[in-house]
Design a protein around this motif. Sequence first.
Motif, PDB file in Angstrom:
ATOM      1  N   ALA A  72       0.834  -1.198   0.000  1.00  0.00           N
ATOM      2  CA  ALA A  72       0.000   0.000   0.000  1.00  0.00           C
ATOM      3  C   ALA A  72       0.870   1.251   0.000  1.00  0.00           C
ATOM      4  O   ALA A  72       0.483   2.300  -0.522  1.00  0.00           O
ATOM      5  N   ASN A  73       2.057   1.130   0.598  1.00  0.00           N
ATOM      6  CA  ASN A  73       3.068   2.179   0.540  1.00  0.00           C
ATOM      7  C   ASN A  73       4.319   1.626  -0.128  1.00  0.00           C
ATOM      8  O   ASN A  73       4.613   0.437  -0.003  1.00  0.00           O
ATOM      9  N   LEU A  74       5.046   2.479  -0.817  1.00  0.00           N
ATOM     10  CA  LEU A  74       6.329   2.102  -1.403  1.00  0.00           C
ATOM     11  C   LEU A  74       7.407   2.565  -0.432  1.00  0.00           C
ATOM     12  O   LEU A  74       7.507   3.761  -0.124  1.00  0.00           O
ATOM     13  N   VAL A  75       8.195   1.609   0.090  1.00  0.00           N
ATOM     14  CA  VAL A  75       9.150   1.911   1.156  1.00  0.00           C
ATOM     15  C   VAL A  75      10.553   1.468   0.732  1.00  0.00           C
ATOM     16  O   VAL A  75      10.903   0.288   0.849  1.00  0.00           O
ATOM     17  N   PRO A  76      11.375   2.388   0.244  1.00  0.00           N
ATOM     18  CA  PRO A  76      12.743   2.008  -0.135  1.00  0.00           C
ATOM     19  C   PRO A  76      13.645   1.902   1.087  1.00  0.00           C
ATOM     20  O   PRO A  76      13.562   2.713   2.016  1.00  0.00           O
ATOM     21  N   VAL A  77      14.502   0.894   1.100  1.00  0.00           N
ATOM     22  CA  VAL A  77      15.503   0.728   2.154  1.00  0.00           C
ATOM     23  C   VAL A  77      16.844   0.599   1.456  1.00  0.00           C
ATOM     24  O   VAL A  77      17.233  -0.482   1.009  1.00  0.00           O
ATOM     25  N   CYS A  78      17.526   1.723   1.316  1.00  0.00           N
ATOM     26  CA  CYS A  78      18.826   1.724   0.649  1.00  0.00           C
ATOM     27  C   CYS A  78      19.515   3.042   0.928  1.00  0.00           C
ATOM     28  O   CYS A  78      18.889   4.006   1.372  1.00  0.00           O
ATOM     29  N   SER A  79      20.794   3.094   0.666  1.00  0.00           N
ATOM     30  CA  SER A  79      21.524   4.344   0.804  1.00  0.00           C
ATOM     31  C   SER A  79      21.034   5.325  -0.254  1.00  0.00           C
ATOM     32  O   SER A  79      20.824   4.956  -1.413  1.00  0.00           O
ATOM     33  N   PRO A  80      20.852   6.595   0.108  1.00  0.00           N
ATOM     34  CA  PRO A  80      20.451   7.579  -0.902  1.00  0.00           C
ATOM     35  C   PRO A  80      21.513   7.788  -1.975  1.00  0.00           C
ATOM     36  O   PRO A  80      21.213   8.326  -3.045  1.00  0.00           O
ATOM     37  N   GLU A  81      22.738   7.341  -1.696  1.00  0.00           N
ATOM     38  CA  GLU A  81      23.810   7.441  -2.691  1.00  0.00           C
ATOM     39  C   GLU A  81      23.844   6.252  -3.644  1.00  0.00           C
ATOM     40  O   GLU A  81      24.639   6.231  -4.591  1.00  0.00           O
ATOM     41  N   ASP A  82      23.003   5.253  -3.399  1.00  0.00           N
ATOM     42  CA  ASP A  82      22.987   4.062  -4.249  1.00  0.00           C
ATOM     43  C   ASP A  82      22.109   4.321  -5.470  1.00  0.00           C
ATOM     44  O   ASP A  82      20.955   3.885  -5.545  1.00  0.00           O
ATOM     45  N   ALA A  83      22.656   5.053  -6.419  1.00  0.00           N
ATOM     46  CA  ALA A  83      21.886   5.456  -7.594  1.00  0.00           C
ATOM     47  C   ALA A  83      21.399   4.257  -8.401  1.00  0.00           C
ATOM     48  O   ALA A  83      20.290   4.265  -8.945  1.00  0.00           O
ATOM     49  N   ALA A  84      22.215   3.216  -8.482  1.00  0.00           N
ATOM     50  CA  ALA A  84      21.818   2.044  -9.266  1.00  0.00           C
ATOM     51  C   ALA A  84      20.592   1.368  -8.664  1.00  0.00           C
ATOM     52  O   ALA A  84      19.685   0.933  -9.383  1.00  0.00           O
ATOM     53  N   ALA A  85      20.546   1.271  -7.332  1.00  0.00           N
ATOM     54  CA  ALA A  85      19.389   0.658  -6.689  1.00  0.00           C
ATOM     55  C   ALA A  85      18.149   1.515  -6.900  1.00  0.00           C
ATOM     56  O   ALA A  85      17.071   0.998  -7.214  1.00  0.00           O
ATOM     57  N   LEU A  86      18.278   2.825  -6.741  1.00  0.00           N
ATOM     58  CA  LEU A  86      17.127   3.705  -6.951  1.00  0.00           C
ATOM     59  C   LEU A  86      16.667   3.667  -8.401  1.00  0.00           C
ATOM     60  O   LEU A  86      15.460   3.681  -8.686  1.00  0.00           O
ATOM     61  N   ASP A  87      17.609   3.604  -9.337  1.00  0.00           N
ATOM     62  CA  ASP A  87      17.246   3.433 -10.746  1.00  0.00           C
ATOM     63  C   ASP A  87      16.452   2.148 -10.944  1.00  0.00           C
ATOM     64  O   ASP A  87      15.446   2.109 -11.658  1.00  0.00           O
ATOM     65  N   ALA A  88      16.915   1.082 -10.325  1.00  0.00           N
ATOM     66  CA  ALA A  88      16.278  -0.221 -10.483  1.00  0.00           C
ATOM     67  C   ALA A  88      14.867  -0.221  -9.901  1.00  0.00           C
ATOM     68  O   ALA A  88      13.917  -0.711 -10.529  1.00  0.00           O
ATOM     69  N   PHE A  89      14.715   0.336  -8.703  1.00  0.00           N
ATOM     70  CA  PHE A  89      13.393   0.381  -8.087  1.00  0.00           C
ATOM     71  C   PHE A  89      12.444   1.261  -8.896  1.00  0.00           C
ATOM     72  O   PHE A  89      11.268   0.934  -9.071  1.00  0.00           O
TER      73      PHE A  89
END
Length: 289
Positions: A72-89
């Motif tokens: 119901a909510n989108l909750v990322p758990v990663c370093s804000p500097e992890d651009a590749a993970a944020l790109d992937a999500f």
Amino acid sequence: MGRRSAVGAARSVVTDVDLRAAARLCERDPVASVLAASRIESLLAGGGTRGGSALWGVEREGRLEALCWAGANLVPVCSPEDAAALDAFAATALRQGRRCSSIVGEAGAVLGLWERLSASWGPAREVRADQPSLAISAPPAVEPDPQVRLTAPDELGVLLPACVEMFVEEVGYSPLTGAPGAYEARVRSLVRDRRSYLRMMHGDLGPEVAFKAELGAVTRAVAQVQGVWVAPSLRGRGLAAPGMAAVVAAALAATPTVSLYVNRYNERALATYRRVGFEQVGTYATVLF
């Protein structure tokens, strides 16, 4: 670069993540990750071993390095500097389409994810970019209100209107406009699980809620307080700090740390929480749709 990078990074997203690995990742920052960790631990407690389609992960050299809870909510758990993970999500979220009512969690990761999604998912109804994340692990600094207690199951009828009023005041619309019965079921489950606290008063029309709060997300390490509310007619009478102290004292009997997050502009609430003994340990952000 953005689109190509995101599409390429999406290949590194895995679903059906190992729940034990996900729980270990959340342990790196239990307060920041409590919203995702509470769901992961609930699945583990039910005998689950894999996260299914609601849990996205990024692995490097066979090790889980980032995750995102997609419910119901989108909750990322990663370093804000992890651009590749944020790109992937972001690429995975764009492929599926928006199914969530908010993006919430540690501010850097949430805002980084929203930067990648806003062109397609925007405009948001509201972006709350600065929400101090507070925590307390010692007994409260003020005397707990002895009249604050667990909500009894037969008090749901008087509790629910207070919860709805709190939600409308905080978010701007009624939670009853969603899936029929969903919000009432959520409130009922918190009462059933002994995570709903209140102080009652006797008004002109009978029993009413004077103060309430819930432990909205609970893990082995952290209990996050949500839904704090004082009846409008009773505000300014000193109910909030002792009420919060009672909730903190009760939660600390079972959990090492109690946390919450609050909008930076809510100076009165911040002052109350600091009086109780909460200290800022990070910053959350919420994108509301």
